[in-house]
Scaffold this active site. Structure first.
Site, mmCIF file in Angstrom:
data_model
loop_
_atom_site.group_PDB
_atom_site.id
_atom_site.type_symbol
_atom_site.label_atom_id
_atom_site.label_comp_id
_atom_site.label_asym_id
_atom_site.label_seq_id
_atom_site.Cartn_x
_atom_site.Cartn_y
_atom_site.Cartn_z
ATOM 1 N N LYS A 1 8.612 -5.434 2.236
ATOM 2 C CA LYS A 1 7.350 -4.726 2.013
ATOM 3 C C LYS A 1 7.263 -4.303 0.545
ATOM 4 O O LYS A 1 8.226 -3.761 0.001
ATOM 5 C CB LYS A 1 7.307 -3.475 2.908
ATOM 6 C CG LYS A 1 6.114 -2.568 2.651
ATOM 7 C CD LYS A 1 6.311 -1.211 3.315
ATOM 8 C CE LYS A 1 5.119 -0.282 3.175
ATOM 9 N NZ LYS A 1 4.860 0.250 1.857
ATOM 10 N N LYS B 1 6.836 0.887 -4.395
ATOM 11 C CA LYS B 1 7.424 1.295 -5.682
ATOM 12 C C LYS B 1 8.872 1.758 -5.494
ATOM 13 O O LYS B 1 9.672 1.636 -6.397
ATOM 14 C CB LYS B 1 6.579 2.342 -6.396
ATOM 15 C CG LYS B 1 6.276 3.570 -5.601
ATOM 16 C CD LYS B 1 5.241 4.413 -6.321
ATOM 17 C CE LYS B 1 4.589 5.395 -5.358
ATOM 18 N NZ LYS B 1 3.474 4.809 -4.619
ATOM 19 N N LYS C 1 12.251 8.375 4.443
ATOM 20 C CA LYS C 1 12.360 8.959 3.102
ATOM 21 C C LYS C 1 13.703 9.646 2.914
ATOM 22 O O LYS C 1 14.317 9.525 1.854
ATOM 23 C CB LYS C 1 11.198 9.919 2.836
ATOM 24 C CG LYS C 1 9.917 9.152 2.601
ATOM 25 C CD LYS C 1 8.849 9.985 1.960
ATOM 26 C CE LYS C 1 7.639 9.114 1.644
ATOM 27 N NZ LYS C 1 6.438 9.893 1.378
HETATM 28 P P1 ADP Z 1 4.605 2.926 -1.928
HETATM 29 O O1 ADP Z 1 5.215 2.312 -0.701
HETATM 30 O O2 ADP Z 1 4.614 1.991 -3.077
HETATM 31 O O3 ADP Z 1 5.263 4.258 -2.261
HETATM 32 P P2 ADP Z 1 2.463 4.542 -0.927
HETATM 33 O O4 ADP Z 1 3.311 4.961 0.207
HETATM 34 O O5 ADP Z 1 2.154 5.546 -1.994
HETATM 35 O O6 ADP Z 1 3.088 3.229 -1.580
HETATM 36 O O7 ADP Z 1 1.111 3.987 -0.324
HETATM 37 C C1 ADP Z 1 -0.206 4.272 -0.763
HETATM 38 C C2 ADP Z 1 -1.187 3.519 0.113
HETATM 39 O O8 ADP Z 1 -1.011 2.102 -0.033
HETATM 40 C C3 ADP Z 1 -1.016 3.799 1.620
HETATM 41 O O9 ADP Z 1 -2.284 3.817 2.255
HETATM 42 C C4 ADP Z 1 -0.179 2.633 2.093
HETATM 43 O O10 ADP Z 1 -0.343 2.363 3.446
HETATM 44 C C5 ADP Z 1 -0.688 1.495 1.205
HETATM 45 N N1 ADP Z 1 0.396 0.529 0.957
HETATM 46 C C6 ADP Z 1 1.552 0.753 0.282
HETATM 47 N N2 ADP Z 1 2.319 -0.344 0.215
HETATM 48 C C7 ADP Z 1 1.650 -1.312 0.894
HETATM 49 C C8 ADP Z 1 1.920 -2.691 1.187
HETATM 50 N N3 ADP Z 1 3.024 -3.299 0.774
HETATM 51 N N4 ADP Z 1 1.000 -3.363 1.912
HETATM 52 C C9 ADP Z 1 -0.137 -2.758 2.327
HETATM 53 N N5 ADP Z 1 -0.449 -1.490 2.085
HETATM 54 C C10 ADP Z 1 0.415 -0.748 1.372
#
Ligand code: ADP
Ligand code: TRP
Length: 320
Positions: free
Chosen positions: A189, A192, A110
């Protein structure tokens, strides 16, 4: 068995969040006592606009409900409605070595992405451990990227127990191997933060636009292709019925798979898959009081468990 997980209100939810998190949570409510919350305290590390915070908090709560979380069976609440969790964060941080937090890759990633290196971001895993431990959770369904945080939680619980006696139950992470990481439209991956998402609660045209933007190579239609190395196939496979998936896989291997057709079919599959949830989401958006009532009720139920655990922890370390 109690399952617990949280999602940060930090933007529009996408299909990575759905397969990696929300879908698993909802499936678990059949066999577990489910505790699910909107991690708005965690989101303070990145979201600094109060109006945006309020809106995104409701977005996540409505998403849980629209996708099938049943508030009669499972408990849905806001992290910030349980003040006990911040108190437990302090008790845990008192026995957490700096080195344990320094090893957490989410912090480093981050900061590398430009998130301000504030204390809250650094001790993020301690707050997450408090979330997990305060409800005596048995399993913690999360995507692969959060696995380390659950392991670190176990380390903190073990250290606290070793120091003060058995207070906390050690939780297990729960990860669906198959869809451990959902790829984004660029093949990396889906996240957002990378602008490569396919979102859940958007209109059909937006889904079309996002799927049409999936990056594909310039292999001609007739040429055989490796389905597992194809971005659109890897998204299509999450939604396609078994027989169609097999037939398409063969078409890739033989030659004849057209990316344009694959994209159109994927748009339709995604729109069908989320049609009912999108409708329910719109109903909830028209009735915000219903959502708030569910969250209030969930917080009242979650607090019963939180108070009991905090009391045990306070007593164990000599708080009178
Ligand atoms: P982002 O990466 O979009 O910011 P978050 O970190 O808020 O998403 O993730 C929220 C939940 O969704 C977590 O449990 C995370 O492990 C899951 N998650 C996020 N992106 C993915 C992905 N590409 N594949 C599988 N699980 C994901
Ligand atoms: N850190 C998690 C994420 O970004 C959200 C979260 C906060 C969480 N507390 C939790 C997940 C406790 C599971 C259990 O996805």
């Amino acid at each position: 068995m109690r399952a617990l997980s949280g999602i940060q209100p930090s933007g529009e939810l996408h299909i990575g969040n759905y397969f990696g998190a929300l879908k698993q949570f909802i499936a678990l409510q059949d066999q577990h006592e489910g505790y699910y919350f909107v991690a708005n305290y965690h989101a303070l590390t990145t979201t600094r606009d109060a109006a945006v915070m309020r809106e995104q908090t409701l977005h996540v709560a409505k998403a849980f409900l629209a996708l099938g979380l049943d508030p009669q069976r499972s408990i849905l609440f806001l992290q910030s409605d349980i003040p006990e969790v911040t108190e437990l964060t302090w008790l845990l941080s008192s026995v957490t070595p700096m080195g344990l937090l320094e090893r957490c890759h989410a912090y480093k990633e981050k900061v590398a992405q430009g998130v301000s290196a504030d204390t809250g971001l650094f001790i993020y895993p301690v707050l997450m451990a408090a979330d997990i431990l305060i409800y005596d959770s048995d399993v913690v369904p999360v995507g692969q990227d959060q696995k380390q945080h659950v392991e670190v939680t176990r380390d903190m619980a073990a250290k606290f127990n070793h120091t003060y006696g058995e207070v906390f139950k050690l939780p297990e992470p729960y990860i669906l191997r198959d869809v451990a990481t959902v790829p984004g439209t660029d093949g990396g991956k889906m996240s957002k933060s990378y602008g490569n998402t396919i979102d859940i609660f958007v209109d059909e045209q937006t889904t079309r636009k996002q799927v049409m933007g999936v990056v594909t190579d310039s292999t001609p239609v007739e040429a055989p292709k490796d389905p597992d190395n194809c971005n659109i196939f890897n998204i299509f496979r999450l939604f396609a019925p078994e027989d169609e998936l097999e037939a398409t896989r063969e078409l890739y291997l033989k030659g004849g798979a057209a990316y344009g057709e694959m994209k159109k079919r994927t748009v339709d599959l995604i729109n069908e898959h989320f049609a009912a949830a999108r409708e329910r989401y719109a109903e909830l958006s028209a009735n915000p009081d219903e959502v708030r009532e569910i969250l209030r009720d969930g917080a009242a139920r979650a607090r019963v468990a939180a108070k009991a655990t905090l009391q045990r922890a306070r007593e164990a370390c000599g708080m009178i």
